[in-house]
Design an enzyme around this catalytic site. Structure first.
Site, PDB file in Angstrom:
ATOM      1  CE  LYS A 182       2.985 -29.370   8.533  1.00  0.00           C
ATOM      2  NZ  LYS A 182       3.013 -29.053   7.061  1.00  0.00           N
ATOM      3  CB  THR A 211       6.789 -29.965  11.684  1.00  0.00           C
ATOM      4  OG1 THR A 211       7.499 -29.609  12.858  1.00  0.00           O
ATOM      5  CG2 THR A 211       5.303 -30.026  12.056  1.00  0.00           C
ATOM      6  CG  ASP A 212      10.771 -31.665  15.047  1.00  0.00           C
ATOM      7  OD1 ASP A 212      10.063 -30.663  14.881  1.00  0.00           O
ATOM      8  OD2 ASP A 212      11.934 -31.609  15.513  1.00  0.00           O
ATOM      9  CD  GLU A 213       7.327 -27.000  15.818  1.00  0.00           C
ATOM     10  OE1 GLU A 213       6.355 -26.476  16.393  1.00  0.00           O
ATOM     11  OE2 GLU A 213       8.202 -26.354  15.231  1.00  0.00           O
ATOM     12  CE1 TYR A 235       3.369 -25.430  11.326  1.00  0.00           C
ATOM     13  CE2 TYR A 235       4.813 -26.086  13.132  1.00  0.00           C
ATOM     14  CZ  TYR A 235       4.540 -26.024  11.770  1.00  0.00           C
ATOM     15  OH  TYR A 235       5.431 -26.559  10.867  1.00  0.00           O
TER      16      TYR A 235
HETATM   17  P1  NAD Z   1       6.964 -20.694   5.026  1.00  0.00           P
HETATM   18  O1  NAD Z   1       5.985 -20.079   5.967  1.00  0.00           O
HETATM   19  O2  NAD Z   1       8.286 -20.037   4.822  1.00  0.00           O
HETATM   20  O3  NAD Z   1       6.302 -20.828   3.572  1.00  0.00           O
HETATM   21  C1  NAD Z   1       5.004 -21.277   3.384  1.00  0.00           C
HETATM   22  C2  NAD Z   1       4.631 -21.059   1.928  1.00  0.00           C
HETATM   23  O4  NAD Z   1       3.301 -21.569   1.740  1.00  0.00           O
HETATM   24  C3  NAD Z   1       4.620 -19.587   1.518  1.00  0.00           C
HETATM   25  O5  NAD Z   1       5.210 -19.439   0.249  1.00  0.00           O
HETATM   26  C4  NAD Z   1       3.134 -19.252   1.459  1.00  0.00           C
HETATM   27  O6  NAD Z   1       2.809 -18.221   0.528  1.00  0.00           O
HETATM   28  C5  NAD Z   1       2.534 -20.591   1.052  1.00  0.00           C
HETATM   29  N1  NAD Z   1       1.133 -20.721   1.475  1.00  0.00           N
HETATM   30  C6  NAD Z   1       0.620 -20.479   2.715  1.00  0.00           C
HETATM   31  N2  NAD Z   1      -0.712 -20.675   2.711  1.00  0.00           N
HETATM   32  C7  NAD Z   1      -1.042 -21.079   1.448  1.00  0.00           C
HETATM   33  C8  NAD Z   1      -2.257 -21.464   0.824  1.00  0.00           C
HETATM   34  N3  NAD Z   1      -3.413 -21.448   1.490  1.00  0.00           N
HETATM   35  N4  NAD Z   1      -2.219 -21.848  -0.458  1.00  0.00           N
HETATM   36  C9  NAD Z   1      -1.041 -21.858  -1.165  1.00  0.00           C
HETATM   37  N5  NAD Z   1       0.127 -21.484  -0.641  1.00  0.00           N
HETATM   38  C10 NAD Z   1       0.134 -21.101   0.664  1.00  0.00           C
HETATM   39  O7  NAD Z   1       7.129 -22.184   5.510  1.00  0.00           O
HETATM   40  P2  NAD Z   1       8.429 -23.114   5.584  1.00  0.00           P
HETATM   41  O8  NAD Z   1       9.157 -22.819   6.825  1.00  0.00           O
HETATM   42  O9  NAD Z   1       9.137 -23.049   4.284  1.00  0.00           O
HETATM   43  O10 NAD Z   1       7.750 -24.546   5.762  1.00  0.00           O
HETATM   44  C11 NAD Z   1       7.344 -25.303   4.620  1.00  0.00           C
HETATM   45  C12 NAD Z   1       6.738 -26.610   5.082  1.00  0.00           C
HETATM   46  O11 NAD Z   1       7.702 -27.349   5.826  1.00  0.00           O
HETATM   47  C13 NAD Z   1       5.523 -26.449   5.995  1.00  0.00           C
HETATM   48  O12 NAD Z   1       4.588 -27.447   5.666  1.00  0.00           O
HETATM   49  C14 NAD Z   1       6.095 -26.665   7.394  1.00  0.00           C
HETATM   50  O13 NAD Z   1       5.107 -27.186   8.269  1.00  0.00           O
HETATM   51  C15 NAD Z   1       7.185 -27.674   7.108  1.00  0.00           C
HETATM   52  N6  NAD Z   1       8.323 -27.663   8.031  1.00  0.00           N
HETATM   53  C16 NAD Z   1       8.973 -26.491   8.303  1.00  0.00           C
HETATM   54  C17 NAD Z   1      10.086 -26.511   9.149  1.00  0.00           C
HETATM   55  C18 NAD Z   1      10.872 -25.250   9.441  1.00  0.00           C
HETATM   56  O14 NAD Z   1      11.814 -25.289  10.252  1.00  0.00           O
HETATM   57  N7  NAD Z   1      10.588 -24.124   8.809  1.00  0.00           N
HETATM   58  C19 NAD Z   1      10.515 -27.704   9.718  1.00  0.00           C
HETATM   59  C20 NAD Z   1       9.807 -28.884   9.406  1.00  0.00           C
HETATM   60  C21 NAD Z   1       8.726 -28.846   8.551  1.00  0.00           C
HETATM   61  P1  TYD Z   2      10.902 -20.627  15.942  1.00  0.00           P
HETATM   62  O1  TYD Z   2      11.988 -20.208  15.003  1.00  0.00           O
HETATM   63  O2  TYD Z   2       9.639 -19.843  15.989  1.00  0.00           O
HETATM   64  O3  TYD Z   2      10.610 -22.175  15.640  1.00  0.00           O
HETATM   65  P2  TYD Z   2       9.708 -23.254  16.467  1.00  0.00           P
HETATM   66  O4  TYD Z   2       8.948 -22.560  17.529  1.00  0.00           O
HETATM   67  O5  TYD Z   2       8.792 -23.788  15.409  1.00  0.00           O
HETATM   68  O6  TYD Z   2      10.679 -24.253  16.991  1.00  0.00           O
HETATM   69  O7  TYD Z   2      11.509 -20.640  17.411  1.00  0.00           O
HETATM   70  C1  TYD Z   2      12.628 -21.438  17.743  1.00  0.00           C
HETATM   71  C2  TYD Z   2      12.848 -21.323  19.238  1.00  0.00           C
HETATM   72  O8  TYD Z   2      13.227 -19.973  19.547  1.00  0.00           O
HETATM   73  C3  TYD Z   2      11.598 -21.583  20.054  1.00  0.00           C
HETATM   74  O9  TYD Z   2      11.971 -22.264  21.248  1.00  0.00           O
HETATM   75  C4  TYD Z   2      11.060 -20.207  20.396  1.00  0.00           C
HETATM   76  C5  TYD Z   2      12.321 -19.362  20.478  1.00  0.00           C
HETATM   77  N1  TYD Z   2      12.179 -17.936  20.067  1.00  0.00           N
HETATM   78  C6  TYD Z   2      12.671 -16.940  20.928  1.00  0.00           C
HETATM   79  O10 TYD Z   2      13.197 -17.189  22.015  1.00  0.00           O
HETATM   80  N2  TYD Z   2      12.526 -15.641  20.493  1.00  0.00           N
HETATM   81  C7  TYD Z   2      11.954 -15.291  19.322  1.00  0.00           C
HETATM   82  O11 TYD Z   2      11.835 -14.088  18.989  1.00  0.00           O
HETATM   83  C8  TYD Z   2      11.471 -16.350  18.458  1.00  0.00           C
HETATM   84  C9  TYD Z   2      10.821 -16.031  17.139  1.00  0.00           C
HETATM   85  C10 TYD Z   2      11.625 -17.653  18.879  1.00  0.00           C
END
Ligand code: NAD
Ligand code: TYD
Length: 352
Positions: A163, A134-136, A159
């Protein structure tokens, strides 16, 4: 790289993982796709209903922290490529339970790295470990700058710290054991099958149910949003064309203040639901800010664009319309997720 591969995708039942699995299963019938997922609260096999019968798809229910189950999967399926997405992914949960994030994101990633290292020990040639991050990890921006691949890590939440640690381990295995890896850091994704604890699906769900829309703090935090299928396409591009040992930033050139985004969603939903303009926005409620809330994330994605030719395929306006349409057409999915009913799908489908 060989044309026929056995690719282990971890976290394939989650939001982004399900899009990656679907893309690989349908686009590469010659590859066998092994989806390893523990099915935590965020893992939902209903996300993959349309492809679960495909002959090149296998689902394995396992925890990436399981040091017996993971090496067994490498052996049973002769894994030669990994796309690692399994993670605890929600910042708010990391604030209440940091250890769960250390366990899965750090311990789990290292368990997976160990399995790859052991399985590929004799021949690393042609193998690839792709770590999705992630970019975070770069921290919080307070000026106009953008995150580059060379930006120093400065994670601010449990988090992002977990990561960042996992990214460091992947690079350390590349350096120490010559494990062939690629890594990408992506901005916030949006699209279908997104668990409604994250901003966009939570707001869509609450608007549809006429529930308050909780905006943290003043709503001034900025995120860069990318359509999830464009992220899946970037992952495909990097997995097949990226250079070993390299990192690629992925982003949408699409920065939005949270409050502006919520207003946009309200306007789209008013139109789709036949409500008077401004009706849904009345649900906006400012709530206590997230602890340590990162102000702004923004990605410079020039490297992947220049070196690998990837670009976002659609605008935010198109992507958000599509996303809202998907949630409105799949209200059953949202109802299953919010009621917990989706969890019985695994038992019904796999009988265990
Ligand atoms: P998500 O929370 O929707 O899905 C996570 C998946 O991992 C689920 O299916 C869960 O069952 C599985 N999982 C969790 N713990 C596990 C374990 N111990 N063993 C096996 N499986 C397990 O997550 P997402 O939003 O789809 O993110 C996927 C990846 O992309 C993550 O690594 C996250 O850090 C990265 N990422 C997410 C975003 C975003 O905006 N969602 C952006 C950049 C990077
Ligand atoms: P989120 O979807 O949790 O992603 P991330 O924190 O990983 O960027 O949140 C996106 C943005 O929205 C973040 O600045 C937090 C804000 N947010 C709210 O204002 N209200 C909410 O209920 C949630 C879940 C997030």
């Amino acid at each position: 790289m060989s044309t026929q591969r056995n690719i282990l995708i971890t976290g394939g039942a989650g939001f982004i993982g399900s899009h990656v699995v679907r893309r690989f299963v349908t686009k590469y019938p010659q590859h066998r796709i092994i989806n390893l997922d523990a099915l935590t609260y965020a893992g939902n096999l209903e996300n993959l209903r349309d492809i679960e019968q495909a002959p090149n798809y296998v689902f394995v229910k396992a925890d990436i922290c399981d040091a017996e189950a993971v090496p067994k999967v490498f052996k049973d399926y002769a894994i030669d490529g990994v796309i690692h997405l399994a993670a605890e992914s929600h910042v708010d949960r990391s604030i209440t339970d940091p250890l769960a994030f250390v366990r899965t994101n750090v311990f789990g990633t290292v368990t997976l790295l160990n399995a790859a290292k052991e399985a590929w020990n004799t021949v690393m040639e042609g193998k690839r470990f792709y770590h999705v991050s992630t970019d975070e990890v770069y921290g919080s921006l307070h000026d106009e700058s953008l995150f580059l691949e060379t930006t120093p890590y400065d994670p601010q939440s449990p988090y992002s710290a977990s990561k960042a640690a996992s990214d460091h381990f992947v690079r350390a295995y590349g350096n120490t054991y010559k494990l062939p890896f690629v890594l990408s850091n992506c901005s916030n994704n949006y699209g279908s099958h997104h668990f409604p604890e994250k901003l966009i699906p939570l707001m869509i769900n609450n608007i549809r149910n006429n529930k308050p829309l909780p905006v943290y703090g003043k709503g001034e935090n900025v995120r860069d949003w990318l359509w999830v299928e464009d992220h899946a396409a970037a992952i495909d591009t990097i997995f097949h064309g990226g250079v070993n040992g390299e990192t690629y930033n992925i982003g949408g050139h699409n920065e939005w203040k949270n409050i502006d985004l919520v207003h946009l969603l309200c306007a789209i939903m008013d139109r789709k639901l036949g409500r008077t303009a401004g009706e849904s926005a009345k649900l906006i409620t400012y709530v206590t800010d997230r602890a340590g809330h990162d102000l702004r994330y923004a990605i410079d994605a020039t490297k992947i664009e220049r070196e690998l030719g990837w670009r976002p395929s659609i605008t935010f306006e198109v992507g958000l319309e599509r996303t809202v349409d998907w949630y409105l057409a799949n209200s059953e999915w949202l109802d299953h997720v919010t009621s917990g009913a989706y969890r019985s799908y695994y038992e019904a489908q796999y009988g265990r």
